[in-house]
Design a protein around this motif. Structure first.
Motif, mmCIF file in Angstrom:
data_model
loop_
_atom_site.group_PDB
_atom_site.id
_atom_site.type_symbol
_atom_site.label_atom_id
_atom_site.label_comp_id
_atom_site.label_asym_id
_atom_site.label_seq_id
_atom_site.Cartn_x
_atom_site.Cartn_y
_atom_site.Cartn_z
ATOM 1 N N UNK A 273 2.334 -3.767 -12.709
ATOM 2 C CA UNK A 273 2.933 -4.774 -13.597
ATOM 3 C C UNK A 273 4.114 -5.482 -12.946
ATOM 4 N N UNK A 274 4.834 -4.795 -12.057
ATOM 5 C CA UNK A 274 5.996 -5.400 -11.429
ATOM 6 C C UNK A 274 5.745 -5.970 -10.055
ATOM 7 N N UNK A 275 4.526 -5.805 -9.544
ATOM 8 C CA UNK A 275 4.190 -6.244 -8.188
ATOM 9 C C UNK A 275 4.099 -7.768 -8.106
ATOM 10 N N UNK A 276 4.304 -8.335 -6.904
ATOM 11 C CA UNK A 276 4.549 -7.642 -5.635
ATOM 12 C C UNK A 276 6.024 -7.262 -5.473
ATOM 13 N N UNK A 277 6.268 -6.248 -4.639
ATOM 14 C CA UNK A 277 7.614 -5.750 -4.398
ATOM 15 C C UNK A 277 8.081 -6.108 -2.982
ATOM 16 N N UNK A 278 9.354 -6.460 -2.895
ATOM 17 C CA UNK A 278 9.950 -6.685 -1.580
ATOM 18 C C UNK A 278 10.146 -5.366 -0.844
ATOM 19 N N UNK A 279 10.392 -4.301 -1.599
ATOM 20 C CA UNK A 279 10.593 -2.983 -0.997
ATOM 21 C C UNK A 279 10.059 -1.910 -1.934
ATOM 22 N N UNK A 280 9.408 -0.898 -1.347
ATOM 23 C CA UNK A 280 8.963 0.289 -2.077
ATOM 24 C C UNK A 280 9.498 1.501 -1.334
ATOM 25 N N UNK A 281 10.154 2.394 -2.069
ATOM 26 C CA UNK A 281 10.668 3.633 -1.495
ATOM 27 C C UNK A 281 10.005 4.806 -2.201
ATOM 28 N N UNK A 282 9.549 5.780 -1.435
ATOM 29 C CA UNK A 282 8.843 6.931 -1.988
ATOM 30 C C UNK A 282 9.628 8.193 -1.651
ATOM 31 N N UNK A 283 10.017 8.939 -2.684
ATOM 32 C CA UNK A 283 10.850 10.125 -2.498
ATOM 33 C C UNK A 283 10.041 11.404 -2.586
ATOM 34 N N UNK A 284 8.823 11.383 -2.038
ATOM 35 C CA UNK A 284 7.963 12.567 -1.974
ATOM 36 C C UNK A 284 6.992 12.345 -0.826
ATOM 37 N N UNK A 285 6.580 13.442 -0.192
ATOM 38 C CA UNK A 285 5.769 13.336 1.017
ATOM 39 C C UNK A 285 4.283 13.210 0.686
ATOM 40 N N UNK A 286 3.659 12.174 1.259
ATOM 41 C CA UNK A 286 2.240 11.923 1.041
ATOM 42 C C UNK A 286 1.415 12.455 2.211
ATOM 43 N N UNK A 287 0.209 12.921 1.928
ATOM 44 C CA UNK A 287 -0.696 13.317 3.014
ATOM 45 C C UNK A 287 -1.250 12.083 3.712
ATOM 46 N N UNK A 288 -1.376 11.017 2.968
ATOM 47 C CA UNK A 288 -1.750 9.720 3.532
ATOM 48 C C UNK A 288 -1.080 8.652 2.680
ATOM 49 N N UNK B 242 6.031 -9.591 4.542
ATOM 50 C CA UNK B 242 7.421 -9.175 4.570
ATOM 51 C C UNK B 242 7.797 -7.982 3.726
ATOM 52 N N UNK B 243 6.913 -7.484 2.843
ATOM 53 C CA UNK B 243 7.250 -6.323 2.038
ATOM 54 C C UNK B 243 7.396 -5.079 2.902
ATOM 55 N N UNK B 244 8.320 -4.195 2.514
ATOM 56 C CA UNK B 244 8.575 -2.979 3.287
ATOM 57 C C UNK B 244 8.343 -1.737 2.429
ATOM 58 N N UNK B 245 7.647 -0.767 3.013
ATOM 59 C CA UNK B 245 7.412 0.523 2.371
ATOM 60 C C UNK B 245 8.051 1.604 3.231
ATOM 61 N N UNK B 246 8.945 2.416 2.625
ATOM 62 C CA UNK B 246 9.543 3.551 3.326
ATOM 63 C C UNK B 246 9.048 4.806 2.628
ATOM 64 N N UNK B 247 8.363 5.675 3.395
ATOM 65 C CA UNK B 247 7.678 6.814 2.792
ATOM 66 C C UNK B 247 7.610 7.985 3.761
ATOM 67 N N UNK B 248 7.850 9.214 3.297
ATOM 68 C CA UNK B 248 7.604 10.389 4.132
ATOM 69 C C UNK B 248 6.114 10.720 4.124
ATOM 70 N N UNK B 249 5.581 11.006 5.311
ATOM 71 C CA UNK B 249 4.150 11.296 5.448
ATOM 72 C C UNK B 249 3.978 12.638 6.133
#
Length: 212
Positions: free
Chosen positions: A140-155, A168-175
């Motif tokens: 509903x809020x997309x698109x995002x300029x930045x997405x931050x994920x505070x949990x580790x994804x397997x993929x 230009x959108x940026x995703x910061x995520x632990x993998x």
């Protein structure tokens, strides 16, 4: 009596000493009382540079790692931001001082309710806390300029990549990598199916859980 202002300033100094030099970001850390986002039993440790439990097998992240993620997400005053894994609401409150609009997504409803109340109590009006499966993002809020994920994804969840602004959108995520080691990565959307990835170093997060 604990002087939280003094402890907060000391925390900011430590973050700056580790290379975070964005003055707006440091000002956000000065403005948000971390002690309000941890359980009463852990308030004396609120400004330690480490994670703390917040219930439901979740944690409030290490302050330096929160700063590092926000810095690499390149959040600006006009940014629309999605945070996945809102937890206590602390990072969302920081983002509220930096971005135009923040959606903070948390799958555990009681944590989402607590985060919403804490953020409202601080008068931060540009943060919306919602409950849902973080792997699906919040379309509903997309698109995002930045997405931050505070949990580790397997993929990396495809939905999060698709909800980045193009380009230009940026995703910061632990993998999670082979053997269980986690790496923090920054993914920039350069085109519809063109993404560039940078490795930001080793981290340790709780796992990203999907309801599907």
């Amino acid at each position: 009596m604990t002087d939280y202002n003094e402890l907060r300033e000391a925390m900011v100094a430590k973050i700056a000493a580790r290379g975070i030099d964005d003055e707006a970001l440091l000002a956000a850390f000065r403005a948000v009382p971390r002690e309000d986002f941890v359980p009463e039993a852990y308030r004396s440790h609120a400004y330690d540079d480490g994670p703390l439990p917040i219930g439901a097998a979740q944690t409030i992240s290490q302050p330096y790692i929160v700063a590092l993620m926000i810095a690499h997400a390149a959040v600006e005053p006009a940014s629309r931001v999605l945070e996945v894994g809102a937890g206590s609401g602390y990072a969302a409150a920081l983002l509220g001082h930096l971005a135009a609009e923040v959606v903070a997504l948390e799958r555990v409803a009681p944590l989402a309710d607590q985060a919403r109340a804490r953020i409202a109590a601080l008068g931060i009006g540009n943060v919306r806390v919602v409950t849902g499966d973080g792997c699906n993002g919040w379309v509903e809020g997309a698109p995002y300029d930045a997405i931050l994920v505070a949990a580790a994804a397997r993929s990396v969840p495809r939905a999060l990549l698709e909800q980045l602004r193009c380009p230009g959108g940026r995703l910061v995520i632990p993998v999670e990598r082979f053997g269980g080691a986690q790496r923090l990565v920054r993914i920039e959307r350069r085109g519809h199916k063109d993404f560039a990835t940078a490795d930001l170093g080793g981290v340790r997060f709780v796992p990203l859980i999907s309801d599907s």
